[in-house]
Design a protein around this motif. Structure first.
Motif, mmCIF file in Angstrom:
data_model
loop_
_atom_site.group_PDB
_atom_site.id
_atom_site.type_symbol
_atom_site.label_atom_id
_atom_site.label_comp_id
_atom_site.label_asym_id
_atom_site.label_seq_id
_atom_site.Cartn_x
_atom_site.Cartn_y
_atom_site.Cartn_z
ATOM 1 N N LYS A 1 0.793 -1.216 0.000
ATOM 2 C CA LYS A 1 0.000 0.000 0.000
ATOM 3 C C LYS A 1 0.830 1.273 0.000
ATOM 4 O O LYS A 1 0.294 2.350 -0.091
ATOM 5 C CB LYS A 1 -0.900 0.037 1.236
ATOM 6 C CG LYS A 1 -1.711 -1.216 1.458
ATOM 7 C CD LYS A 1 -2.570 -1.029 2.671
ATOM 8 C CE LYS A 1 -3.180 -2.312 3.141
ATOM 9 N NZ LYS A 1 -2.207 -3.341 3.474
ATOM 10 N N LYS B 1 -5.539 -7.426 8.384
ATOM 11 C CA LYS B 1 -5.311 -6.188 7.630
ATOM 12 C C LYS B 1 -4.746 -6.461 6.240
ATOM 13 O O LYS B 1 -4.054 -5.619 5.666
ATOM 14 C CB LYS B 1 -4.374 -5.255 8.407
ATOM 15 C CG LYS B 1 -4.830 -4.948 9.826
ATOM 16 C CD LYS B 1 -3.806 -4.123 10.574
ATOM 17 C CE LYS B 1 -4.224 -3.917 12.027
ATOM 18 N NZ LYS B 1 -3.217 -3.178 12.817
ATOM 19 N N ASN C 1 -9.416 -9.877 6.347
ATOM 20 C CA ASN C 1 -9.736 -8.698 7.151
ATOM 21 C C ASN C 1 -9.139 -8.743 8.546
ATOM 22 O O ASN C 1 -8.706 -7.722 9.090
ATOM 23 C CB ASN C 1 -11.257 -8.524 7.236
ATOM 24 C CG ASN C 1 -11.861 -8.228 5.870
ATOM 25 O OD1 ASN C 1 -11.201 -7.644 5.006
ATOM 26 N ND2 ASN C 1 -13.098 -8.649 5.657
ATOM 27 N N GLN D 1 -8.172 -10.542 0.195
ATOM 28 C CA GLN D 1 -8.139 -9.835 1.463
ATOM 29 C C GLN D 1 -8.326 -10.831 2.607
ATOM 30 O O GLN D 1 -8.981 -11.856 2.446
ATOM 31 C CB GLN D 1 -9.247 -8.788 1.530
ATOM 32 C CG GLN D 1 -9.173 -7.727 0.459
ATOM 33 C CD GLN D 1 -10.368 -6.788 0.493
ATOM 34 O OE1 GLN D 1 -11.266 -6.952 1.309
ATOM 35 N NE2 GLN D 1 -10.379 -5.813 -0.400
ATOM 36 N N GLU E 1 -4.832 -6.917 2.262
ATOM 37 C CA GLU E 1 -5.587 -6.461 1.091
ATOM 38 C C GLU E 1 -5.095 -7.099 -0.198
ATOM 39 O O GLU E 1 -5.839 -7.150 -1.175
ATOM 40 C CB GLU E 1 -5.489 -4.938 0.961
ATOM 41 C CG GLU E 1 -6.164 -4.186 2.111
ATOM 42 C CD GLU E 1 -6.061 -2.683 1.947
ATOM 43 O OE1 GLU E 1 -5.568 -2.244 0.875
ATOM 44 O OE2 GLU E 1 -6.456 -1.951 2.864
ATOM 45 N N THR E 2 -3.849 -7.604 -0.214
ATOM 46 C CA THR E 2 -3.274 -8.086 -1.485
ATOM 47 C C THR E 2 -2.469 -9.367 -1.310
ATOM 48 O O THR E 2 -1.308 -9.437 -1.722
ATOM 49 C CB THR E 2 -2.365 -6.996 -2.108
ATOM 50 O OG1 THR E 2 -1.353 -6.625 -1.155
ATOM 51 C CG2 THR E 2 -3.159 -5.779 -2.521
ATOM 52 N N SER F 1 -10.590 -9.805 -3.707
ATOM 53 C CA SER F 1 -10.508 -8.370 -3.939
ATOM 54 C C SER F 1 -10.888 -8.072 -5.384
ATOM 55 O O SER F 1 -11.067 -8.970 -6.202
ATOM 56 C CB SER F 1 -9.091 -7.868 -3.655
ATOM 57 O OG SER F 1 -8.201 -8.374 -4.629
ATOM 58 N N ASP G 1 0.065 -7.804 4.880
ATOM 59 C CA ASP G 1 0.458 -7.595 3.493
ATOM 60 C C ASP G 1 1.975 -7.570 3.382
ATOM 61 O O ASP G 1 2.521 -7.764 2.303
ATOM 62 C CB ASP G 1 -0.112 -6.269 2.969
ATOM 63 C CG ASP G 1 -1.475 -6.456 2.315
ATOM 64 O OD1 ASP G 1 -1.730 -7.553 1.796
ATOM 65 O OD2 ASP G 1 -2.280 -5.513 2.339
#
Length: 495
Positions: A2, A410, A407, A405, A412-413, A74, A188
């Protein structure tokens, strides 16, 4: 990932001299593990001592999560943040043809003490690097969850099997990972590169003089040897290192109910035995008389209180009679002399020179064919335990065509791979373009988490951080970390 990257520091800087502007935090972090040879030796010796007892005692790392985390698709069809790149592997095995999957020489286990002091392990691999000293594993196998800190006594053992380190043990010097993992537990960035010192093995011990003992810079210890009073006196006269413990005290007669009282038997005459009482007490009978068969010579030589006898068939016997004696045991002074020993260690060289190193790839397209290796040991959620964690296992297939993802972590990728390996495989490499003959490929991920997507209480997917430009930046920074030999040519500990 990110976050955007900052420029790499100039080549040639070591891990200990990196500096940043006061207004900007880096997107990678580095932490000391055991940069000093003495600390590195102590960590490695902790695991190797007593024929690898601590290694065998260790158990696989466990997540803090109580439930298996779910993957959520995602919208992204891929997560590259720049141009694809890779660095080539190096290897020691010769190419060969086989239909089976050959296990890479580079894989093994990392061992460490977790924040509760428990002995833990994860999977890992040696990778190619400038100084041939890097290990790739999961970030959570190096960095303590919820704390800006690293695990204690961190070492890598390539080819580990049942307490044995066939190619030596390599103590971690410096650890590198993503800033977001270290600071925010953002998975991530659940990867780490660790620069390790030269490996070594323990090579035995030798008894030496006190002068040699004092001069030795390596491992050493004193072993006491029990001696008698005459030897103790001689040792004192010769000004040797000897000492005594305890004192000479005779046993005292006590009652049977005295704390710590010990029952002994005393041989007495038949008359004394007949006069004694039955029951528990000082001077009472001790069991029934004991008849001993003896030869004629033994019978003639016997001078004790027992009763001699010979029957009509010529059998010779002595009947023994015993009474009770309750005593508080006495003590005796013990004498000891110091003996001096030194321990030898053998330098194994740099990790990459011994087992080779896998390549590293980043910003590759999704849907790559990979072979994932690791030491799975945890049971499935339903309790079934198909893996022991003793030997490495593997899964092969194509990664998902999009990222996922998670959750609760944390994420996302993450990239995913259909695979049934369980916990313990954490940190194991995902090798793209794996050459089964050369046993080399390109690390394009490391196992981070385990998932049950169809809800049948069986692990069916594993996931990894997507190896993008941020991973490449951390990897490139780790390459500049220089490490040292721990032991010298004579097995001595270096400073």
């Amino acid at each position: 990932m990110k976050r955007l990257l900052i420029p790499l520091a100039a080549a040639g800087l070591s891990a200990a001299t990196l500096a940043f502007p006061a207004t900007a935090a880096p997107d990678w972090v580095t932490d000391n593990l055991q940069p000093k040879p003495a600390d590195a030796y102590g960590a490695a010796y902790f695991w190797l001592d007593s024929n690898g007892a601590a290694l065998r005692k260790a158990t696989q790392y466990h997540w803090d999560a109580k439930e298996v985390p779910k993957l959520v698709a995602s919208q992204s069809q891929g997560a590259p943040d720049g141009k694809p790149g890779m660095t080539a592997p190096t290897g020691t095995p010769k190419p060969g043809a086989t239909k089976n999957v050959n296990l890479p020489k580079t894989i093994g286990k990392v061992f460490f003490l977790d924040k509760a002091g428990q002995y833990r392990w994860c999977s890992a691999t040696a990778i190619q690097s400038r100084h041939r000293n890097l290990v790739a594993t999961a970030g959570h196998c190096v960095y303590q969850n919820g704390k800006d800190d690293v695990y204690d006594k961190w070492v890598f053992v390539p080819g580990y099997y049942q307490g044995r380190a066939p190619w030596g043990i390599y103590a971690g010097a410096y650890a590198f990972t993503a800033y977001d993992l270290d600071t925010y537990d953002d998975y991530d960035g659940d990867f780490a590169f660790v620069a390790v010192h030269n490996g070594f093995t323990l090579a035995g011990e030798k008894e030496v003089s006190h002068k040699e003992f004092k001069a030795w810079a390596g491992d050493k210890w004193v072993k006491p040897r029990e001696i008698n009073a005459a030897e103790f006196l001689k040792c004192q006269i010769n000004l040797g290192e000897c000492w005594s413990e305890g004192e000479d005290k005779p046993a005292d007669l006590v009652g049977p109910d005295y704390p710590g009282a010990v029952l002994e038997k005393v041989e007495v005459s038949k008359e004394a035995y007949d006069a004694a009482k039955v029951g528990k007490g000082q001077g009472n009978k001790f069991g029934e008389p004991v008849v001993e068969q003896v030869t004629k010579e033994q019978l003639d030589a016997y001078k004790g209180p027992g009763v001699k006898g010979t029957d009509a068939l010529g059998n010779h016997t002595i009947t023994h009679y015993y009474t009770q004696k309750w005593v508080k045991p006495g003590t005796s002074r013990k004498y000891y002399e110091a003996h001096y020993f030194i321990g030898f260690a053998k330098d194994m060289g740099r990790l990459g020179d011994v087992v080779g190193g896998q390549g590293v790839a980043w910003n590759q397209p999704m849907g790559q064919k990979v072979t994932a290796f690791g030491y799975p040991a945890d049971p499935h959620p339903d309790g079934d335990k198909p893996f022991s964690g003793v030997t490495p296992k593997w899964c092969s297939g194509k990664t998902g065509t999009k990222t996922y993802q998670v959750n609760t972590f944390k994420v996302e990728t993450h990239q995913v791979l259909k695979c049934s390996m369980t916990g313990g495989a954490d940190g194991g490499p995902w090798l793209m373009r794996y050459d089964n003959g050369k046993r080399t490929g390109y690390v394009n991920g490391v196992t981070s988490m385990f998932h049950d997507q169809d809800g049948n209480q069986r692990i069916d997917f594993i996931s990894s951080a997507y190896f993008d430009g941020e991973v490449a930046a951390v990897y490139n920074k780790a390459q500049y970390a220089e490490t040292k030999k721990i032991v010298g040519p004579n097995g001595e500990l270096l400073k």
